[in-house]
Scaffold this active site. Structure first.
Site, mmCIF file in Angstrom:
data_model
loop_
_atom_site.group_PDB
_atom_site.id
_atom_site.type_symbol
_atom_site.label_atom_id
_atom_site.label_comp_id
_atom_site.label_asym_id
_atom_site.label_seq_id
_atom_site.Cartn_x
_atom_site.Cartn_y
_atom_site.Cartn_z
ATOM 1 N N ASP A 96 0.919 -1.130 0.000
ATOM 2 C CA ASP A 96 0.000 0.000 0.000
ATOM 3 C C ASP A 96 0.958 1.178 0.000
ATOM 4 O O ASP A 96 1.627 1.437 1.005
ATOM 5 C CB ASP A 96 -0.852 -0.001 1.284
ATOM 6 C CG ASP A 96 -1.787 1.201 1.343
ATOM 7 O OD1 ASP A 96 -1.356 2.299 0.945
ATOM 8 O OD2 ASP A 96 -2.936 1.053 1.779
ATOM 9 N N HIS A 97 1.081 1.868 -1.117
ATOM 10 C CA HIS A 97 2.192 2.822 -1.215
ATOM 11 C C HIS A 97 2.087 3.953 -0.185
ATOM 12 O O HIS A 97 3.065 4.597 0.132
ATOM 13 C CB HIS A 97 2.352 3.348 -2.646
ATOM 14 C CG HIS A 97 1.363 4.397 -3.046
ATOM 15 N ND1 HIS A 97 0.075 4.109 -3.397
ATOM 16 C CD2 HIS A 97 1.472 5.740 -3.130
ATOM 17 C CE1 HIS A 97 -0.560 5.227 -3.694
ATOM 18 N NE2 HIS A 97 0.262 6.238 -3.542
ATOM 19 N N HIS B 213 -5.812 2.898 1.481
ATOM 20 C CA HIS B 213 -5.034 4.023 2.039
ATOM 21 C C HIS B 213 -5.739 4.674 3.238
ATOM 22 O O HIS B 213 -5.142 4.884 4.285
ATOM 23 C CB HIS B 213 -4.782 5.100 0.984
ATOM 24 C CG HIS B 213 -4.277 4.567 -0.322
ATOM 25 N ND1 HIS B 213 -3.340 3.564 -0.397
ATOM 26 C CD2 HIS B 213 -4.576 4.888 -1.617
ATOM 27 C CE1 HIS B 213 -3.082 3.294 -1.682
ATOM 28 N NE2 HIS B 213 -3.820 4.081 -2.428
HETATM 29 C C1 BG6 Z 1 -3.648 5.040 -5.953
HETATM 30 C C2 BG6 Z 1 -4.994 5.163 -6.614
HETATM 31 O O1 BG6 Z 1 -3.633 3.950 -5.075
HETATM 32 O O2 BG6 Z 1 -3.367 6.223 -5.219
HETATM 33 C C3 BG6 Z 1 -5.025 6.383 -7.518
HETATM 34 O O3 BG6 Z 1 -5.242 4.000 -7.374
HETATM 35 C C4 BG6 Z 1 -4.615 7.620 -6.772
HETATM 36 O O4 BG6 Z 1 -6.330 6.559 -8.067
HETATM 37 C C5 BG6 Z 1 -3.295 7.396 -6.025
HETATM 38 O O5 BG6 Z 1 -4.469 8.664 -7.709
HETATM 39 C C6 BG6 Z 1 -2.989 8.559 -5.113
HETATM 40 O O6 BG6 Z 1 -1.701 8.396 -4.596
HETATM 41 P P1 BG6 Z 1 -0.854 9.628 -4.128
HETATM 42 O O7 BG6 Z 1 0.414 9.058 -3.636
HETATM 43 O O8 BG6 Z 1 -0.662 10.514 -5.344
HETATM 44 O O9 BG6 Z 1 -1.656 10.343 -3.092
#
Ligand code: BG6
Length: 479
Positions: free
Chosen positions: A177-178, A240
């Site tokens: 989960d980045h 997230h």
């Molecule tokens: C991803 C979603 O997990 O997270 C995207 O699939 C979203 O739709 C992105 O744009 C948002 O990530 P960050 O790091 O830009 O907040």
């Protein structure tokens, strides 16, 4: 260090994520000495690339990170490409052969990471074949990295898990989960548990409410096919958002290891109150879908390429949620996330009660993006003649230089996987508990009178009902 010996097999090496995120992340790990020369990467795909082609692509993708050209060339020489059809069992024999050859060449001693950067329906096919065709090694470690979506509901996530477990144990599965790789997200635990100042007041006696905002300026971009079947609840909230809720509200783990953290996250995730009726859902949640902007310069969601013109997929969701625990009794957590709103804003606000009158006097803002840092808002006397009070921020933000040298999300997470540290990955049981909450919302929403779509203009602050959610409690969103 044994962990420094490593063969990564990347399924999906020709894809966008690989060149945008993974190659630069792996290069930085190499540049800073976290990956040694006992390293190799096999990129696989169906495209007719060869070793030279993947090396060219990698070189291009890391160009902004290169300080030493020779070192960069040394790095790309560790990359190999294999034309590979994930459905063809025979192709795994060629993979095994190449892996063994490279293992010998770079003295890797059996350590393997299998990174699947492909559609989730391929995860079980690949893991099955890795095991069946004996690609997994006896000596060294075998770790699997996969990314969401982990299923599209609780049942399909369970089915996926069931398949994966036939080849990999839970301890070998690293679900990315980045958000858990973001510097300021990793700081939530530190902030709470390494600062007695906060730890002692992190409860319903002192906290009035919490807000979490995950807003984006971008629309659906070129992911129509995926997004229209997911929507914001499956795309941002199930993973997230709920991970942030868990980190903010979990009890202090006895052991700060992966298991201790996972158990405590799971506990709060399973205590998020479900809405017990359609009325409760209507009262506490807001769904929305973006329209064009006020000057008609961008497309409404339903007019975007490959989106169903009658799509009811929500691109915005806000809710007031509660956690069934003593610590969090009567402390609402307001969450919101939308695409195509006024600006990118990823932040958390913890609003503290005043000791004497129950008003909110202090708040802590944790900014995750676009800036990274904190602001603690305190009360002090006005500088004027009157005896009023004003709110002043004590703040700390990373500067540009800090940000440049800071490890990125993928870099941190791949590093963690290399050293076998699992605390910043999502355990299957957390995925399961999160789906349970999301499934129940979506089931209720199916029965509710559908809200009117589309209902917020692109680049606005979102549906006005999201403000009412707080206003009716005498609160408001912090920007
Ligand atoms: C991803 C979603 O997990 O997270 C995207 O699939 C979203 O739709 C992105 O744009 C948002 O990530 P960050 O790091 O830009 O907040």
């Amino acid at each position: 260090m044994e962990n420094n010996r490593l063969l990564i097999t990347l399924f999906g090496a020709t894809g966008d994520l690989a060149s945008r995120k993974l190659y630069p992340a792996i290069y930085r790990l190499y540049k800073y000495g976290h990956i040694s020369n006992h390293f190799s990467l096999i990129g696989t795909g169906r495209s007719k690339w060869d070793d030279n082609k993947i090396r060219e692509v990698v070189l291009e993708s890391i160009k902004d990170e290169i300080d030493d050209k020779e070192h960069a060339h040394e790095f790309i020489s560790h990359f190999y490409y294999l034309i590979h059809d994930v459905n063809d069992a025979d192709d795994y024999s060629s993979l095994k052969e190449l892996a063994e050859k490279l293992d010998h060449q770079y003295d890797i001693q059996g350590n393997r990471i299998y990174y699947i950067s492909l559609a989730p329906n391929l995860f079980p096919i690949i893991t099955h074949n890795l095991k069946q065709q004996n690609v997994l090694t006896e000596q060294g470690f075998n770790r699997l990295i996969i990314e969401k979506p982990f299923g599209h509901d609780q049942a399909s996530a369970a089915e996926l898990q069931n398949q994966l477990e036939k080849s990999f144990d839970e301890e070998q599965i690293y679900r990315i989960d980045h958000y858990l790789g973001k510097y300021m997200v990793q700081n939530i635990k530190t902030l709470r548990f390494n600062n007695p100042l906060f730890e002692s007041i992190w409860d319903n006696q002192h906290i009035d409410h919490i807000q979490i905002t995950l807003d984006e300026e971008v629309g659906v971009e070129d992911r129509a096919e995926y997004y229209d079947t997911s929507g914001v609840l499956k795309d941002m909230i199930q993973n997230h958002m709920l991970q942030l809720v868990a980190l903010l509200t979990m009890e202090k783990p006895e052991n700060f290891d992966a298991e201790g953290i996972h158990q405590n996250k799971l506990e709060v995730l399973s205590k998020i109150q479900k809405f017990d009726s359609i009325e409760a859902l209507n009262e506490n949640t807001v769904f929305g879908q973006y329209d064009t902007d006020k000057d008609n310069t961008v497309l409404a969601y339903r007019d975007e390429e490959d989106i169903d013109p009658e799509s009811m997929t929500p691109t915005y969701f806000a809710a007031k949620i509660l956690i069934d625990s003593k610590r969090w009794e009567d402390v609402p957590i307001y969450i919101r996330s939308g695409k195509r709103v006024a600006k990118k804003a990823t932040h958390i606000v913890v609003a503290f009660k005043a000791a004497s009158n129950g008003n909110i006097e202090n708040h802590l803002k944790i900014e995750i993006a676009p800036k990274q840092g904190y602001e603690l808002h305190l009360k002090q006397n006005n500088t004027d003649y009157d005896d009023g009070l004003m709110s002043v921020p004590l703040s700390y933000y990373l500067n540009r230089e800090d940000e440049k040298s800071l490890a990125g999300d993928y870099e941190r997470l791949i590093y963690d996987c290399i050293i076998g540290q699992r605390e910043n990955f999502t355990h299957y049981e957390e995925v399961d508990a999160s789906w349970e909450f999301i499934d129940h919302i979506l089931k209720l929403a199916d029965k509710a009178t559908p809200p009117i779509y589309p209902n917020y203009a692109s680049y606005s602050i979102g549906p006005k009902e999201a403000d009412s959610l707080l206003e009716k409690d005498g609160r408001y969103w912090y920007d």
